[in-house]
Design an enzyme around this catalytic site. Structure first.
Site, PDB file in Angstrom:
ATOM      1  N   ALA A 129      40.211  41.583  41.922  1.00 34.72           N
ATOM      2  CA  ALA A 129      41.421  41.581  41.109  1.00 34.72           C
ATOM      3  C   ALA A 129      42.609  41.561  42.062  1.00 34.72           C
ATOM      4  O   ALA A 129      42.513  42.065  43.186  1.00 34.72           O
ATOM      5  CB  ALA A 129      41.456  42.821  40.230  1.00 34.72           C
ATOM      6  N   GLY A 171      36.438  42.476  41.493  1.00 34.22           N
ATOM      7  CA  GLY A 171      36.443  41.657  40.277  1.00 34.22           C
ATOM      8  C   GLY A 171      35.749  40.314  40.477  1.00 34.22           C
ATOM      9  O   GLY A 171      35.230  39.725  39.523  1.00 34.22           O
ATOM     10  N   GLU A 191      32.172  41.051  39.974  1.00 37.80           N
ATOM     11  CA  GLU A 191      31.978  41.303  38.538  1.00 37.80           C
ATOM     12  C   GLU A 191      31.989  39.997  37.744  1.00 37.80           C
ATOM     13  O   GLU A 191      31.208  39.810  36.812  1.00 37.80           O
ATOM     14  CB  GLU A 191      33.062  42.270  38.030  1.00 37.80           C
ATOM     15  CG  GLU A 191      32.865  43.674  38.596  1.00 37.80           C
ATOM     16  CD  GLU A 191      34.070  44.582  38.389  1.00 37.80           C
ATOM     17  OE1 GLU A 191      35.182  44.204  38.825  1.00 37.80           O
ATOM     18  OE2 GLU A 191      33.916  45.666  37.808  1.00 37.80           O
ATOM     19  N   GLU A 220      35.941  48.836  45.540  1.00 35.60           N
ATOM     20  CA  GLU A 220      37.023  49.550  44.847  1.00 35.60           C
ATOM     21  C   GLU A 220      37.213  50.991  45.333  1.00 35.60           C
ATOM     22  O   GLU A 220      38.324  51.509  45.283  1.00 35.60           O
ATOM     23  CB  GLU A 220      36.774  49.557  43.329  1.00 35.60           C
ATOM     24  CG  GLU A 220      36.996  48.220  42.643  1.00 35.60           C
ATOM     25  CD  GLU A 220      35.769  47.315  42.631  1.00 35.60           C
ATOM     26  OE1 GLU A 220      34.816  47.587  43.398  1.00 35.60           O
ATOM     27  OE2 GLU A 220      35.759  46.348  41.864  1.00 35.60           O
TER      28      GLU A 220
HETATM   29  N1  COA Z   1      44.351  40.939  45.890  1.00 35.77           N
HETATM   30  C1  COA Z   1      45.489  40.370  46.298  1.00 35.77           C
HETATM   31  N2  COA Z   1      45.563  39.595  47.390  1.00 35.77           N
HETATM   32  C2  COA Z   1      44.430  39.391  48.084  1.00 35.77           C
HETATM   33  C3  COA Z   1      43.208  39.978  47.708  1.00 35.77           C
HETATM   34  C4  COA Z   1      43.206  40.777  46.531  1.00 35.77           C
HETATM   35  N3  COA Z   1      42.074  41.335  46.076  1.00 35.77           N
HETATM   36  N4  COA Z   1      42.263  39.612  48.616  1.00 35.77           N
HETATM   37  C5  COA Z   1      42.883  38.839  49.509  1.00 35.77           C
HETATM   38  N5  COA Z   1      44.192  38.698  49.202  1.00 35.77           N
HETATM   39  C6  COA Z   1      45.214  37.932  49.914  1.00 35.77           C
HETATM   40  C7  COA Z   1      45.680  38.669  51.164  1.00 35.77           C
HETATM   41  O1  COA Z   1      46.653  39.640  50.840  1.00 35.77           O
HETATM   42  C8  COA Z   1      46.224  37.530  51.970  1.00 35.77           C
HETATM   43  O2  COA Z   1      47.488  37.167  51.449  1.00 35.77           O
HETATM   44  P1  COA Z   1      48.714  36.846  52.470  1.00 35.77           P
HETATM   45  O3  COA Z   1      48.224  35.701  53.294  1.00 35.77           O
HETATM   46  O4  COA Z   1      49.863  36.489  51.571  1.00 35.77           O
HETATM   47  O5  COA Z   1      48.908  38.088  53.280  1.00 35.77           O
HETATM   48  C9  COA Z   1      45.272  36.386  51.640  1.00 35.77           C
HETATM   49  O6  COA Z   1      44.664  36.728  50.401  1.00 35.77           O
HETATM   50  C10 COA Z   1      44.193  36.184  52.689  1.00 35.77           C
HETATM   51  O7  COA Z   1      43.506  37.419  52.848  1.00 35.77           O
HETATM   52  P2  COA Z   1      43.280  38.104  54.276  1.00 35.77           P
HETATM   53  O8  COA Z   1      43.068  39.565  54.047  1.00 35.77           O
HETATM   54  O9  COA Z   1      44.353  37.713  55.223  1.00 35.77           O
HETATM   55  O10 COA Z   1      41.921  37.398  54.729  1.00 35.77           O
HETATM   56  P3  COA Z   1      40.813  37.984  55.703  1.00 35.77           P
HETATM   57  O11 COA Z   1      39.877  36.875  55.989  1.00 35.77           O
HETATM   58  O12 COA Z   1      41.432  38.672  56.861  1.00 35.77           O
HETATM   59  O13 COA Z   1      40.044  39.124  54.861  1.00 35.77           O
HETATM   60  C11 COA Z   1      38.951  40.026  52.884  1.00 35.77           C
HETATM   61  C12 COA Z   1      39.280  38.763  53.728  1.00 35.77           C
HETATM   62  C13 COA Z   1      38.271  39.544  51.616  1.00 35.77           C
HETATM   63  C14 COA Z   1      37.993  40.920  53.689  1.00 35.77           C
HETATM   64  C15 COA Z   1      40.253  40.803  52.569  1.00 35.77           C
HETATM   65  O14 COA Z   1      41.199  39.881  52.050  1.00 35.77           O
HETATM   66  C16 COA Z   1      40.091  41.911  51.577  1.00 35.77           C
HETATM   67  O15 COA Z   1      39.566  42.973  51.924  1.00 35.77           O
HETATM   68  N6  COA Z   1      40.527  41.710  50.312  1.00 35.77           N
HETATM   69  C17 COA Z   1      40.504  42.705  49.277  1.00 35.77           C
HETATM   70  C18 COA Z   1      39.101  42.915  48.761  1.00 35.77           C
HETATM   71  C19 COA Z   1      39.099  43.990  47.694  1.00 35.77           C
HETATM   72  O16 COA Z   1      39.342  45.147  47.939  1.00 35.77           O
HETATM   73  N7  COA Z   1      38.788  43.574  46.452  1.00 35.77           N
HETATM   74  C20 COA Z   1      38.706  44.460  45.352  1.00 35.77           C
HETATM   75  C21 COA Z   1      39.977  44.487  44.592  1.00 35.77           C
HETATM   76  S1  COA Z   1      39.836  45.532  43.166  1.00 35.77           S
END
Ligand code: COA
Length: 263
Positions: A70, A115, A118, A138
């Protein structure tokens, strides 16, 4: 809305009876905003009414993510009420997909976290590319999953492994997901859509009436206070008045391939 509707956060393409819905926020790793979920629901609902659609593929744009969860920036400042509504509406979207009478395959092309995991889990099958990663992180954000993750992960891989993933927030790779039964197949990324289409094409040669009834019966296994065995007896009996049943049995008895009318 028809399957030709233009959406802001998803792309839809209907080809040879298969509707491909692509989450289209590649730079945000296809993170799911509330608007994105509403569009997915609208596309799946409109596919139910479109006789040209035989099956649905749900995938992410780019080669890195199916959906990284999400959209955290959207919900970070939500009140309790807003969060409750977000979860309830998300559940409704996931249920809409799960209850689709046309088969839905998640073609998981990278991260399927929170999400995103999910969303993949409410689809009827999951095909993963070799780089796919699944997890429910989460707990790192101070919340439990909100779109059905605590329930569907148990349904797919059992309580023991599910609770470990839910409590640690660890992500698992595609091969581990395959070993746990979370995904049906793992394929090279370039074959992901073709393999998903191949499975849906095969299903599209079967009776659409029977396919819809199988999905209903299987879903009922997990519904509290619903007797799946009774559902199966009912659906079996009811299928005998359909044209699909007449066509299927007639084709068998006359040693020809069936051509199901889907009613
Ligand atoms: N919500 C909002 N933005 C998200 C996102 C999320 N769940 N997951 C990734 N993004 C965005 C990042 O903020 C970034 O945006 P920006 O370039 O404007 O800063 C972009 O997507 C790229 O992500 P980034 O973190 O730079 O890539 P990465 O390869 O370094 O890491 C992940 C990838 C998936 C490990 C990392 O993005 C992450 O941990 N995301 C969240 C996962 C999460 O907790 N999901 C559950 C949400 S309830």
């Amino acid at each position: 809305m028809s399957t030709n509707t233009v959406y802001a956060n998803i792309l839809t393409e209907l080809q040879e009876g298969i509707l491909t819905i692509t989450l289209n926020r590649e730079t945000k790793l296809n993170a799911l905003t509330l608007g994105t979920l509403q569009e997915i629901r609208a596309a799946v609902q409109s596919a139910q009414r479109d006789p040209l659609v035989k099956g649905i593929i749900l995938t992410g744009s780019g080669q890195k993510a199916f959906a990284a969860g999400a959209d955290i920036s959207e919900f970070a400042h939500f009140t309790e009420d807003q969060a409750t509504r977000m979860s309830a509406d998300g559940h409704d979207v996931m249920n809409t997909i799960e209850n689709s009478e046309k088969p839905v395959i998640a073609a998981v092309n990278g991260f399927a976290l929170g999400g995103g995991c999910e969303l993949a889990m409410c689809c009827h099958m999951r095909i993963a590319s070799e780089n796919a990663k699944f997890g429910q992180p989460e707990v790192n954000l101070g919340v439990p999953p909100g779109y059905g993750g605590t329930q569907r992960l148990i349904q797919l891989i059992g309580k023991g492994k599910a609770i470990e993933l839910l409590l640690t927030g660890d992500a698992i790779d595609a091969q581990t997901a395959l070993n746990l039964g979370l995904v049906n197949h793992v394929v090279p990324q370039e074959e992901l859509i073709a393999r998903s289409k191949e499975i849906l094409q095969k299903i599209s040669t079967k009776s659409p009436v029977a396919v819809g009834k199988v999905i209903k019966c299987v879903n009922d296994f997990f519904r509290p206070n619903v007797n799946g065995m009774q559902r199966e007896i009912y659906e079996f009996g009811e299928s005998f008045i359909t044209e699909d049943f007449k066509e299927g049995t007639d084709a068998f008895l006359n040693k020809r391939k069936p051509n199901f009318p889907g009613k």
